[in-house]
Design a protein around this motif. Structure first.
Motif, PDB file in Angstrom:
ATOM      1  N   ALA A 314       0.752  -1.411  -0.071  1.00 53.13           N
ATOM      2  CA  ALA A 314      -0.028  -0.192   0.084  1.00 53.13           C
ATOM      3  C   ALA A 314       1.003   1.192   0.097  1.00 53.13           C
ATOM      4  O   ALA A 314       0.588   2.283  -0.686  1.00 53.13           O
ATOM      5  CB  ALA A 314      -0.757  -0.165   1.211  1.00 53.13           C
ATOM      6  N   LYS A 315       1.629   1.408   0.922  1.00 55.66           N
ATOM      7  CA  LYS A 315       2.732   2.487   0.836  1.00 55.66           C
ATOM      8  C   LYS A 315       3.466   2.752  -0.588  1.00 55.66           C
ATOM      9  O   LYS A 315       3.467   4.057  -0.899  1.00 55.66           O
ATOM     10  CB  LYS A 315       3.896   2.086   1.789  1.00 55.66           C
ATOM     11  CG  LYS A 315       4.794   3.545   2.070  1.00 55.66           C
ATOM     12  CD  LYS A 315       5.631   3.489   3.123  1.00 55.66           C
ATOM     13  CE  LYS A 315       6.725   4.575   3.183  1.00 55.66           C
ATOM     14  NZ  LYS A 315       7.837   4.566   4.310  1.00 55.66           N
ATOM     15  N   ARG A 316       3.790   1.733  -0.924  1.00 53.40           N
ATOM     16  CA  ARG A 316       4.453   1.672  -2.488  1.00 53.40           C
ATOM     17  C   ARG A 316       3.495   2.270  -3.532  1.00 53.40           C
ATOM     18  O   ARG A 316       3.646   2.815  -4.399  1.00 53.40           O
ATOM     19  CB  ARG A 316       5.439   0.401  -2.868  1.00 53.40           C
ATOM     20  CG  ARG A 316       6.496   0.215  -1.896  1.00 53.40           C
ATOM     21  CD  ARG A 316       7.143  -1.136  -2.634  1.00 53.40           C
ATOM     22  NE  ARG A 316       8.343  -1.535  -1.845  1.00 53.40           N
ATOM     23  CZ  ARG A 316       9.330  -2.316  -2.071  1.00 53.40           C
ATOM     24  NH1 ARG A 316       9.361  -2.827  -3.167  1.00 53.40           N
ATOM     25  NH2 ARG A 316      10.220  -2.545  -1.198  1.00 53.40           N
ATOM     26  N   ALA A 317       2.306   1.776  -3.394  1.00 57.30           N
ATOM     27  CA  ALA A 317       1.071   2.044  -4.292  1.00 57.30           C
ATOM     28  C   ALA A 317       1.016   3.525  -4.176  1.00 57.30           C
ATOM     29  O   ALA A 317       0.777   4.215  -5.275  1.00 57.30           O
ATOM     30  CB  ALA A 317      -0.072   1.231  -4.261  1.00 57.30           C
ATOM     31  N   ILE A 318       0.913   4.123  -3.112  1.00 51.80           N
ATOM     32  CA  ILE A 318       0.741   5.645  -2.755  1.00 51.80           C
ATOM     33  C   ILE A 318       1.662   6.393  -3.567  1.00 51.80           C
ATOM     34  O   ILE A 318       1.217   7.331  -4.002  1.00 51.80           O
ATOM     35  CB  ILE A 318       0.150   5.748  -1.229  1.00 51.80           C
ATOM     36  CG1 ILE A 318      -0.828   5.226  -0.667  1.00 51.80           C
ATOM     37  CG2 ILE A 318       0.186   7.278  -1.071  1.00 51.80           C
ATOM     38  CD1 ILE A 318      -1.216   5.104   0.678  1.00 51.80           C
TER      39      ILE A 318
END
Length: 339
Positions: A314-318
């Protein structure tokens, strides 16, 4: 499938009267979710009320405030390909087209999309205890195979995720859901429409008994210049999101003036943290800003045995989606990734 009576309603008001007159009455429009639930014996109905022939609520039109109204009975395909949606709200168009298949989008309605149930393995297995199906029976996903389950806003009663892609786009845009029921019309901010599980995971939203969605209103601001919808999933088509992110930015040069970020695949409802968006205001549009924002969005995330990867994903996707929003052309087929 259990036997049921089928009736066509001539108006929404007629449908509401029939719903309130008999408890075990359900509504059908596109039927892409309710019929599955009936076939798998996950819900029951003595009577189905078809609202497709009411003669209204199919429209997509500009509002007096400068926004856009999406009729509840307009299909997902009609909405995604509507010229006003494509030009003014491309983030919404992208989120719709990331979901389901072309055949389903041709049938599924906007109102029905918001009301679809979770795709939790155990919810769809009638032999497994599930608090969403049978309150008080337990949550099989918590000790079970929970790879696709939630990491935010969970409770000891449920860790299911909400599946709609369209709703993630609507959450980012700050839409409003219009409903009609026995007590008349009312409007619900999108952030208040869906519920976290808490102690009542069988309640997916804040509709009252007998209420129907009549339409969805979009605000004037559509973030049409800088936007991106990213969906990470196990295969490229007809799969629900492990993580999805809708990002809309308003820029002044390289500085972020306004930002919207909503996540799917992480909670019982589309996940949006206004404090994280406020953090980005006035910040340079760079990876470091989006990384710090992601830390705020994911505060309090709790992994389970098989889904701990979701927090880092999720962090990388944001971060990735924030950078993609700087150049929407980077999302076209054949474009080179910017990160």
């Amino acid at each position: 499938m259990n036997n049921f009576d089928y009736q066509r309603a001539g108006s929404f008001d007629e449908a509401i009267r029939q719903i309130t007159a008999k408890n075990d009455t359900k509504v059908v429009a596109g039927g892409t979710n309710i019929l599955d639930l009936l076939k798998y014996f996950l819900t029951s109905a003595d009577r189905l009320i078809d609202i497709n022939h009411t003669g209204n609520h199919h429209d997509i039109r500009e509002t007096e405030s400068g926004g856009l109204h999406l009729g509840a009975l307009a299909t997902n395909a009609e909405t995604a390909y509507h010229p006003l949606v494509e030009s003014r709200y491309p983030l919404l168009a992208q989120s719709i087209l990331a979901g389901a298949s072309a055949q389903i989008r041709n049938m599924a309605t906007n109102g029905g999309n918001l009301l679809q149930r979770t795709r939790c393995y155990y919810f769809y297995d009638a032999s497994s205890p599930c608090n969403k199906r049978e309150p008080g029976s337990g949550c099989s996903a918590i000790p079970g195979y929970n790879r696709i389950m939630a990491i935010l806003g969970t409770s000891e009663h449920c860790i299911a995720v909400y599946p709609s892609d369209m709703s993630v786009g609507l959450a980012a845009l700050g839409a409003v859901v219009n409903v009609r029921g026995p007590q008349g019309d009312r409007s619900i901010p999108f952030s208040e429409f869906h519920r976290l599980p808490g102690e009542t995971p069988h309640l997916d939203n804040n509709l009252q008994h007998g209420e129907l969605i009549t339409g969805i209103d979009l605000p004037q601001k559509g973030f049409a210049e800088n936007y991106s919808y990213l969906k990470l999933r196990d295969r490229n088509s007809y799969a629900f999101a492990l993580i999805s992110v809708a990002t809309g930015l308003e820029l002044d040069g390289d500085i972020i003036k306004d930002a919207r970020i909503a996540l799917g695949g992480v909670a019982h409802k589309p996940w949006r943290i206004p404090e994280a968006e406020q953090f980005l205001t006035g910040k340079p549009a760079v990876r470091e800003s989006f990384a710090a924002c992601a830390d705020i969005v994911l505060q309090g995330a709790v992994p389970y045995k098989y889904n701990s990867f979701k927090i880092e994903m999720a962090k990388r996707a944001i971060i990735r989606n924030g950078m993609m929003a700087l150049d929407p052309s980077s999302q076209l087929p054949g474009a080179q990734p910017s990160v």
